[in-house]
Design an enzyme around this catalytic site. Structure first.
Site, short mmCIF file in Angstrom:
data_model
loop_
_atom_site.label_atom_id
_atom_site.label_comp_id
_atom_site.label_asym_id
_atom_site.label_seq_id
_atom_site.Cartn_x
_atom_site.Cartn_y
_atom_site.Cartn_z
N ASP A 14 0.87 -1.18 0.00
CA ASP A 14 0.00 0.00 0.00
C ASP A 14 0.91 1.23 0.00
O ASP A 14 2.13 1.10 0.17
CB ASP A 14 -0.87 0.00 1.27
CG ASP A 14 -1.77 1.23 1.38
OD1 ASP A 14 -2.37 1.62 0.37
OD2 ASP A 14 -1.86 1.81 2.48
N GLY A 47 -3.20 8.89 -3.65
CA GLY A 47 -4.50 9.34 -4.14
C GLY A 47 -4.50 10.62 -4.96
O GLY A 47 -5.38 10.85 -5.77
N CYS A 77 -4.29 -1.49 -1.84
CA CYS A 77 -4.50 -0.06 -2.02
C CYS A 77 -5.46 0.09 -3.19
O CYS A 77 -5.21 -0.45 -4.28
CB CYS A 77 -3.16 0.59 -2.33
SG CYS A 77 -3.29 2.31 -2.82
N ASN A 78 -6.55 0.79 -2.96
CA ASN A 78 -7.54 0.97 -4.04
C ASN A 78 -6.98 1.80 -5.18
O ASN A 78 -7.22 1.52 -6.34
CB ASN A 78 -8.80 1.65 -3.49
CG ASN A 78 -9.62 0.70 -2.65
OD1 ASN A 78 -10.55 0.09 -3.14
ND2 ASN A 78 -9.28 0.56 -1.39
N THR A 79 -6.23 2.84 -4.81
CA THR A 79 -5.68 3.75 -5.83
C THR A 79 -4.74 2.97 -6.76
O THR A 79 -4.82 3.09 -7.98
CB THR A 79 -4.92 4.91 -5.14
OG1 THR A 79 -5.72 5.39 -4.06
CG2 THR A 79 -4.65 6.03 -6.11
N THR A 191 -8.10 1.66 1.66
CA THR A 191 -7.76 0.74 2.74
C THR A 191 -7.46 1.46 4.06
O THR A 191 -7.33 0.82 5.09
CB THR A 191 -6.58 -0.16 2.32
OG1 THR A 191 -5.52 0.68 1.84
CG2 THR A 191 -7.01 -1.12 1.23
N1 DGL Z 1 -4.76 3.41 1.05
C1 DGL Z 1 -4.82 3.92 -0.27
C2 DGL Z 1 -6.06 3.42 -1.02
O1 DGL Z 1 -6.60 2.42 -0.71
C3 DGL Z 1 -4.82 5.40 -0.44
C4 DGL Z 1 -3.98 6.26 0.37
C5 DGL Z 1 -3.24 7.26 -0.47
O2 DGL Z 1 -3.82 8.21 -1.00
O3 DGL Z 1 -2.04 7.04 -0.56
O4 DGL Z 1 -6.53 4.03 -1.95
#
Ligand code: DGL
Length: 271
Positions: A14, A47, A77-79, A191
C-alpha cells in the site's frame, strides 16, 4: 522462476499504513501464512498522484516482492488497484498470482440483491478512474453507483485524527453530500478507511450496510490460495516482515496495534 510454492510468503503493499487493515484481516483468517508488507510511506499519498506515477511505484514494489519470492501479491490499495492492476499482473506473470482490493468488493455487491444503490468513497485517483462503477456494472448492470472523492480522510487518519471532533466533522461533511443520499450500502474504497469505520457506521445510525473490503478481500485470498493448492500447511508460526520507504510514527503504531508481536520495521527506499 516460479514462486508457486505453498510455503512461500504473501506480499502485500500500500502507499502507507492503510493496507495494514487488509494485512490484519489476512493474518486473522490465515494465521499460518507469512506476510511481507511494503508501505510506500515516502510517496504517500498515492490518491493525489497521476495514474502513471502510481503505476511506476507499484511496479518497483512488485519487483521487490518478487525478489522476496512471494507466491501471491495483494495490492492492498484501491488507488494502486485502479491504476496498476493490469501492469502488476503482467510483471508478475508466471511468478506470482496478483490480487487487487476492488474485484472482491465488486463481486460482493453483485451477489447482494438488497444493495441496489451503492455509494463509493475513495481518493481522487480511485474515484476519477471510475473503476468501481465500470467493474460493478460489467457484472451487475442493474446497480446504481454514485461516487465521491473524499481526499481529506487519508491525511486526517495519517495525522491521527481518528476519534475526535475534527474527524467527526470531516466525515459528516463528506457523507452528507447530496451525491450519497438514499444509498443502500457504502464502499469505503480506500484501505485507510476501515480505521474510521465505527464513525462511518455511527453517521448512518448503524442502518446502512458498510462493506468492509478488508474482510471480503481476505476471504477471496483464502479461496484463491486454496484453489491453487497454495495454502501454507506447515505449523510454524510465521515471522512477518514489514518494510517502509520512510519511517513514520503512525505506521509503527498501527502495525503494533494490528500485529501483537514486536514489529521489526525495516527501511527500504526503492530506486
Ligand atoms: N490506502 C490507499 C487506497 O486504498 C490510499 C492512500 C493514499 O492516497 O495514498 O486508496
Amino acid at each position: 522462476m516460479s514462486n508457486f510454492n505453498s510455503s512461500l510468503p504473501i506480499g502485500i503493499f500500500d502507499s502507507g499504513a492503510g493496507g495494514l487493515t487488509v494485512a490484519a484481516a489476512v493474518k486473522n483468517l490465515l494465521p499460518d501464512e507469512k506476510i511481507i508488507y511494503f508501505g510506500d510511506t515516502a510517496h504517500l499519498p498515492y490518491g493525489d498522484k497521476s495514474a502513471e506515477t502510481v503505476e511506476n511505484y507499484s511496479l518497483r514494489i512488485t519487483d521487490f516482492l518478487l525478489e522476496k519470492n512471494c507466491k501471491i501479491i495483494l495490492i492492498a490499495c484501491n488507488t494502486a488497484s485502479a491504476a496498476a492492476f493490469e501492469s502488476v499482473k503482467k510483471r508478475a506473470e508466471g511468478k506470482a498470482i496478483v490480487l487487487n482490493v476492488i474485484d472482491p468488493a465488486t463481486e460482493y455487491i453483485a451477489k447482494h440483491e438488497n444493495l441496489k444503490k451503492i455509494g463509493v468513497i475513495g481518493t481522487k485517483g480511485t474515484i476519477k478512474s471510475n473503476t468501481y462503477t465500470t467493474k460493478i456494472n460489467a457484472i451487475a448492470p442493474d446497480k446504481e453507483i454514485v461516487s465521491l472523492a473524499t481526499p481529506m480522510l487519508v491525511p486526517m487518519i495519517e495525522e491521527g485524527f481518528i476519534y475526535d471532533n475534527i474527524s467527526n466533522a470531516i466525515i459528516k461533511e463528506y457523507l452528507s453530500d447530496e451525491t450519497l443520499q438514499g444509498i443502500d450500502g457504502l464502499i469505503p474504497a480506500c484501505t485507510h478507511y476501515p480505521i474510521i469505520k465505527n464513525q462511518i457506521r455511527k453517521f448512518y445510525n448503524f442502518k446502512t450496510n458498510i462493506i468492509d473490503s478488508s474482510v471480503v478481500v481476505a476471504q477471496k485470498l483464502k479461496e484463491i490460495l486454496s484453489e491453487n493448492n497454495l495454502l501454507n500447511t506447515s505449523e510454524t508460526s510465521p515471522k512477518h516482515e514489514f518494510y517502509v520507504s520512510d519511517y513514520t510514527d503512525f505506521f509503527k503504531t498501527l502495525a503494533e496495534m494490528f500485529f501483537d508481536d514486536e514489529v521489526n520495521l525495516q527501511k527500504m527506499y526503492l530506486q
